[in-house]
Design a protein around this motif. Structure first.
Motif, PDB file in Angstrom:
ATOM      1  N   ARG A   1      40.715  -7.875  41.249  1.00  0.00           N
ATOM      2  CA  ARG A   1      40.957  -6.776  40.284  1.00  0.00           C
ATOM      3  C   ARG A   1      40.431  -7.159  38.901  1.00  0.00           C
ATOM      4  N   TYR A   2      40.723  -8.388  38.462  1.00  0.00           N
ATOM      5  CA  TYR A   2      40.227  -8.840  37.164  1.00  0.00           C
ATOM      6  C   TYR A   2      38.709  -8.754  37.138  1.00  0.00           C
ATOM      7  N   ASN A   3      38.114  -9.092  38.263  1.00  0.00           N
ATOM      8  CA  ASN A   3      36.662  -9.119  38.314  1.00  0.00           C
ATOM      9  C   ASN A   3      36.039  -7.737  38.247  1.00  0.00           C
ATOM     10  N   MET A   4      36.809  -6.701  38.546  1.00  0.00           N
ATOM     11  CA  MET A   4      36.292  -5.337  38.413  1.00  0.00           C
ATOM     12  C   MET A   4      35.893  -5.076  36.962  1.00  0.00           C
ATOM     13  N   VAL A   5      36.546  -5.742  36.023  1.00  0.00           N
ATOM     14  CA  VAL A   5      36.230  -5.612  34.601  1.00  0.00           C
ATOM     15  C   VAL A   5      35.259  -6.707  34.169  1.00  0.00           C
ATOM     16  N   LEU A   6      35.526  -7.940  34.604  1.00  0.00           N
ATOM     17  CA  LEU A   6      34.794  -9.096  34.084  1.00  0.00           C
ATOM     18  C   LEU A   6      33.436  -9.318  34.740  1.00  0.00           C
ATOM     19  N   ASN A   7      33.302  -8.948  36.013  1.00  0.00           N
ATOM     20  CA  ASN A   7      32.042  -9.090  36.759  1.00  0.00           C
ATOM     21  C   ASN A   7      31.469 -10.503  36.642  1.00  0.00           C
ATOM     22  N   VAL A   8      32.277 -11.486  37.043  1.00  0.00           N
ATOM     23  CA  VAL A   8      31.877 -12.888  36.932  1.00  0.00           C
ATOM     24  C   VAL A   8      31.177 -13.376  38.197  1.00  0.00           C
ATOM     25  N   LYS A   9      30.484 -14.487  38.049  1.00  0.00           N
ATOM     26  CA  LYS A   9      29.775 -15.120  39.159  1.00  0.00           C
ATOM     27  C   LYS A   9      30.723 -15.980  40.007  1.00  0.00           C
ATOM     28  N   TYR A  10      31.789 -16.513  39.362  1.00  0.00           N
ATOM     29  CA  TYR A  10      32.738 -17.392  40.044  1.00  0.00           C
ATOM     30  C   TYR A  10      34.170 -16.957  39.778  1.00  0.00           C
ATOM     31  N   MET A  11      35.016 -17.126  40.797  1.00  0.00           N
ATOM     32  CA  MET A  11      36.460 -16.967  40.657  1.00  0.00           C
ATOM     33  C   MET A  11      37.095 -18.269  41.127  1.00  0.00           C
ATOM     34  N   ILE A  12      38.008 -18.801  40.314  1.00  0.00           N
ATOM     35  CA  ILE A  12      38.717 -20.030  40.646  1.00  0.00           C
ATOM     36  C   ILE A  12      40.203 -19.705  40.632  1.00  0.00           C
ATOM     37  N   ILE A  13      40.883 -20.004  41.728  1.00  0.00           N
ATOM     38  CA  ILE A  13      42.305 -19.734  41.844  1.00  0.00           C
ATOM     39  C   ILE A  13      42.989 -21.050  42.192  1.00  0.00           C
ATOM     40  N   THR A  14      44.019 -21.419  41.415  1.00  0.00           N
ATOM     41  CA  THR A  14      44.690 -22.697  41.660  1.00  0.00           C
ATOM     42  C   THR A  14      46.179 -22.608  41.379  1.00  0.00           C
ATOM     43  N   ASN A  15      46.937 -23.417  42.112  1.00  0.00           N
ATOM     44  CA  ASN A  15      48.346 -23.625  41.784  1.00  0.00           C
ATOM     45  C   ASN A  15      48.571 -25.099  41.428  1.00  0.00           C
ATOM     46  N   GLY A  16      47.483 -25.809  41.190  1.00  0.00           N
ATOM     47  CA  GLY A  16      47.558 -27.211  40.837  1.00  0.00           C
ATOM     48  C   GLY A  16      47.584 -28.124  42.043  1.00  0.00           C
ATOM     49  N   THR A  17      47.941 -27.573  43.181  1.00  0.00           N
ATOM     50  CA  THR A  17      47.959 -28.324  44.440  1.00  0.00           C
ATOM     51  C   THR A  17      46.791 -27.906  45.320  1.00  0.00           C
ATOM     52  N   ARG A  18      46.576 -26.604  45.395  1.00  0.00           N
ATOM     53  CA  ARG A  18      45.450 -26.051  46.154  1.00  0.00           C
ATOM     54  C   ARG A  18      44.586 -25.252  45.204  1.00  0.00           C
ATOM     55  N   THR A  19      43.281 -25.417  45.358  1.00  0.00           N
ATOM     56  CA  THR A  19      42.331 -24.706  44.508  1.00  0.00           C
ATOM     57  C   THR A  19      41.263 -24.081  45.390  1.00  0.00           C
ATOM     58  N   PHE A  20      40.965 -22.834  45.115  1.00  0.00           N
ATOM     59  CA  PHE A  20      39.918 -22.123  45.840  1.00  0.00           C
ATOM     60  C   PHE A  20      38.864 -21.675  44.835  1.00  0.00           C
ATOM     61  N   ILE A  21      37.611 -21.868  45.195  1.00  0.00           N
ATOM     62  CA  ILE A  21      36.500 -21.429  44.349  1.00  0.00           C
ATOM     63  C   ILE A  21      35.665 -20.460  45.165  1.00  0.00           C
ATOM     64  N   CYS A  22      35.407 -19.298  44.579  1.00  0.00           N
ATOM     65  CA  CYS A  22      34.592 -18.274  45.225  1.00  0.00           C
ATOM     66  C   CYS A  22      33.373 -18.011  44.357  1.00  0.00           C
ATOM     67  N   ARG A  23      32.221 -17.849  45.003  1.00  0.00           N
ATOM     68  CA  ARG A  23      30.977 -17.537  44.301  1.00  0.00           C
ATOM     69  C   ARG A  23      30.512 -16.160  44.747  1.00  0.00           C
ATOM     70  N   LYS A  24      30.039 -15.378  43.795  1.00  0.00           N
ATOM     71  CA  LYS A  24      29.545 -14.038  44.100  1.00  0.00           C
ATOM     72  C   LYS A  24      28.294 -14.134  44.953  1.00  0.00           C
ATOM     73  N   GLU A  25      28.283 -13.381  46.023  1.00  0.00           N
ATOM     74  CA  GLU A  25      27.117 -13.290  46.900  1.00  0.00           C
ATOM     75  C   GLU A  25      26.965 -11.839  47.308  1.00  0.00           C
ATOM     76  N   GLY A  26      25.927 -11.214  46.785  1.00  0.00           N
ATOM     77  CA  GLY A  26      25.733  -9.789  47.060  1.00  0.00           C
ATOM     78  C   GLY A  26      26.852  -8.986  46.421  1.00  0.00           C
ATOM     79  N   ASN A  27      27.518  -8.132  47.215  1.00  0.00           N
ATOM     80  CA  ASN A  27      28.617  -7.314  46.702  1.00  0.00           C
ATOM     81  C   ASN A  27      29.975  -7.976  46.880  1.00  0.00           C
ATOM     82  N   GLY A  28      30.002  -9.175  47.454  1.00  0.00           N
ATOM     83  CA  GLY A  28      31.278  -9.829  47.714  1.00  0.00           C
ATOM     84  C   GLY A  28      31.297 -11.260  47.210  1.00  0.00           C
TER      85      GLY A  28
END
Length: 134
Positions: free
Chosen positions: A92-119
């Motif tokens: 949802r945040y990315n609908m406004v920000l349109n970033v190349k990367y999303m990083i989600i973390t709770n300090g124990t587990r971290t996920f990194i997503c990179r934009k590829e095409g529309n997803g």
């Protein structure tokens, strides 16, 4: 007066209350500035923005050299499970920000997503700032 433990936020340049989420955010800033080599002046924390009528606040935004958002970082308390709801929040945040990367973390587990095409695709390698720009 107040017995809250405080921590220095180098991005906001002030002391803030050391909540469990703030502890994760400050750890993440250290990782971003350290191993990931993101310059401190290219990051902001607690960035407010609007999506329709709703006001949102991103934990950390990393900017590219043109001062455009490059990555959004969502930090959660350590006990929060990173599930589809958390991923949906970042999307949802990315609908406004349109970033190349999303990083989600709770300090124990971290996920990194990179934009590829529309997803976005999950990536296992942690990119440094120059790789993120490339």
């Amino acid at each position: 007066m107040h017995d809250k433990e405080l921590i220095w936020d180098p991005l906001r340049k002030k002391e803030v209350a050391l909540t469990p989420e703030e502890r994760v955010r400050q750890w993440c800033i250290g990782v971003l500035a350290g191993p990931m080599k993101v310059p401190m002046h290219m990051m902001m924390s607690e960035v407010g923005f609007r999506l329709g009528e709703k006001q949102f606040r991103a934990d950390i935004i990393i900017y590219d050299r043109k001062a455009l958002p490059l990555a959004v970082v969502e930090c959660k308390r350590p006990e929060v499970v990173i599930d589809q709801d958390v991923l949906d929040q970042a999307v949802r945040y990315n609908m406004v920000l349109n970033v190349k990367y999303m990083i989600i973390t709770n300090g124990t587990r971290t996920f990194i997503c990179r934009k590829e095409g529309n997803g976005y695709s999950f990536i296992s390698d942690v990119p440094d700032y120059n790789e993120m720009l490339g």
